[in-house]
Design an enzyme around this catalytic site. Structure first.
Site, PDB file in Angstrom:
ATOM      1  N   ASP A 162       0.826  -1.210   0.000  1.00 55.61           N
ATOM      2  CA  ASP A 162       0.000   0.000   0.000  1.00 55.61           C
ATOM      3  C   ASP A 162       0.861   1.261   0.000  1.00 55.61           C
ATOM      4  O   ASP A 162       1.994   1.252   0.495  1.00 55.61           O
ATOM      5  CB  ASP A 162      -0.885   0.051   1.251  1.00 55.61           C
ATOM      6  CG  ASP A 162      -1.841  -1.119   1.309  1.00 55.61           C
ATOM      7  OD1 ASP A 162      -2.157  -1.685   0.253  1.00 55.61           O
ATOM      8  OD2 ASP A 162      -2.241  -1.467   2.442  1.00 55.61           O
TER       9      ASP A 162
HETATM   10  N1  URA Z   1      -1.327  -6.089   3.532  1.00 55.61           N
HETATM   11  C1  URA Z   1      -1.838  -4.858   3.582  1.00 55.61           C
HETATM   12  O1  URA Z   1      -2.924  -4.653   4.107  1.00 55.61           O
HETATM   13  N2  URA Z   1      -1.126  -3.845   3.055  1.00 55.61           N
HETATM   14  C2  URA Z   1       0.074  -4.000   2.488  1.00 55.61           C
HETATM   15  O2  URA Z   1       0.675  -3.029   2.025  1.00 55.61           O
HETATM   16  C3  URA Z   1       0.594  -5.310   2.428  1.00 55.61           C
HETATM   17  C4  URA Z   1      -0.123  -6.340   2.963  1.00 55.61           C
END
Ligand code: URA
Length: 246
Positions: A105
């Site tokens: 993310d």
């Molecule tokens: N899970 C998430 O919720 N976000 C990430 O960036 C990676 C794994």
């Protein structure tokens, strides 16, 4: 030598083998001027003219394997229509078109692999390999033991049960840090899992992919994987249930 079309396309660094299959099915691939839509089709990369979207494939690309430490505030995509910074800005000195394997993310940090080896990218994302990825997460508050138990054994997300997860506390504070290891990578999976038990994730950092860690890689920087590391990733298999090896 005759080779499957999707492999020729992936080897040219255009995209992963799976995405190449979609391109073939969509009728966007030609061999010596003929549209080929059959997935089993083969061609000789040394003799045949294979085109994708009208563009002739060049020689197989030199493969690159990068381990990048993504900082918060970068998208883990090749480009962004809104012009936000992507991880591609952080990788310098590589002429071939590489791309991130999987996602982190915008607000997450941690390690990710970038490559132009469609074969390996596919393998890393496959359910059969079930590559473990480990995250450190700071939570809003202290989760209940029975809720953690639920997350460990699996909860239903998008109508499908999550695979068993390993979870342990790593820092004890008002907003504690937990380590979670998953063998699948659904969209926002870690955040959604903790949200489900009423403990939103405040910070999220990926610290390990299989045997690769963030050690020695400062946020925003990267290193090339060694040939031995690449080979190890290529043959990585989901461990047998009873095995504790690795
Ligand atoms: N899970 C998430 O919720 N976000 C990430 O960036 C990676 C794994």
């Amino acid at each position: 030598m005759l080779v499957r079309l999707q492999k020729i396309i992936a080897d040219a660094g255009i995209t992963s083998r799976r995405k190449a299959e979609t391109l073939i099915l969509e009728g966007r691939v030609t061999v010596n001027g003929q549209v080929v839509t059959e997935l089993g089709s083969k061609a000789d990369p040394a003799r045949d003219h294979v085109k994708v979207g009208g563009k002739l494939l060049g020689r197989p690309a030199r493969h690159h394997y990068i381990l990048l430490h993504k900082p918060i505030g970068y998208l883990s995509t090749v480009s962004d229509p809104e012009g936000r910074p992507t991880v591609m800005r952080l990788v310098k000195g590589i002429r071939e078109r590489i791309y991130p394997v999987g996602r982190l993310d915008y607000n997450s940090s941690g390690i990710m692999i970038l490559t132009n080896d469609g074969e390996l990218a596919n393998h890393l994302m496959s359910r059969t390999a079930a590559i473990p990825r480990t995250y450190h997460v700071k939570l809003e508050g202290q989760p209940q033991p029975e809720d953690l138990k639920k997350l460990k054994s699996g909860i239903v997300l998008d109508g499908e049960r999550t695979a068993p997860a390993e979870i342990r506390q790593v820092v004890q504070r008002e907003k504690p840090w937990y380590e979670i290891t998953l063998t699948e990578g659904r969209n926002h999976q870690v955040r959604r899992m903790f949200e489900r038990i009423g403990q939103p994730v405040v910070k999220l950092k990926r610290v390990r992919i299989a045997f690769l860690t963030d050690e020695g890689i400062a946020p925003g920087s990267f290193r090339h994987l060694t040939p031995a590391e690449v080979e190890r990733l290529k043959i990585w298999k989901r461990p047998e249930k009873s095995s504790k090896a690795r």
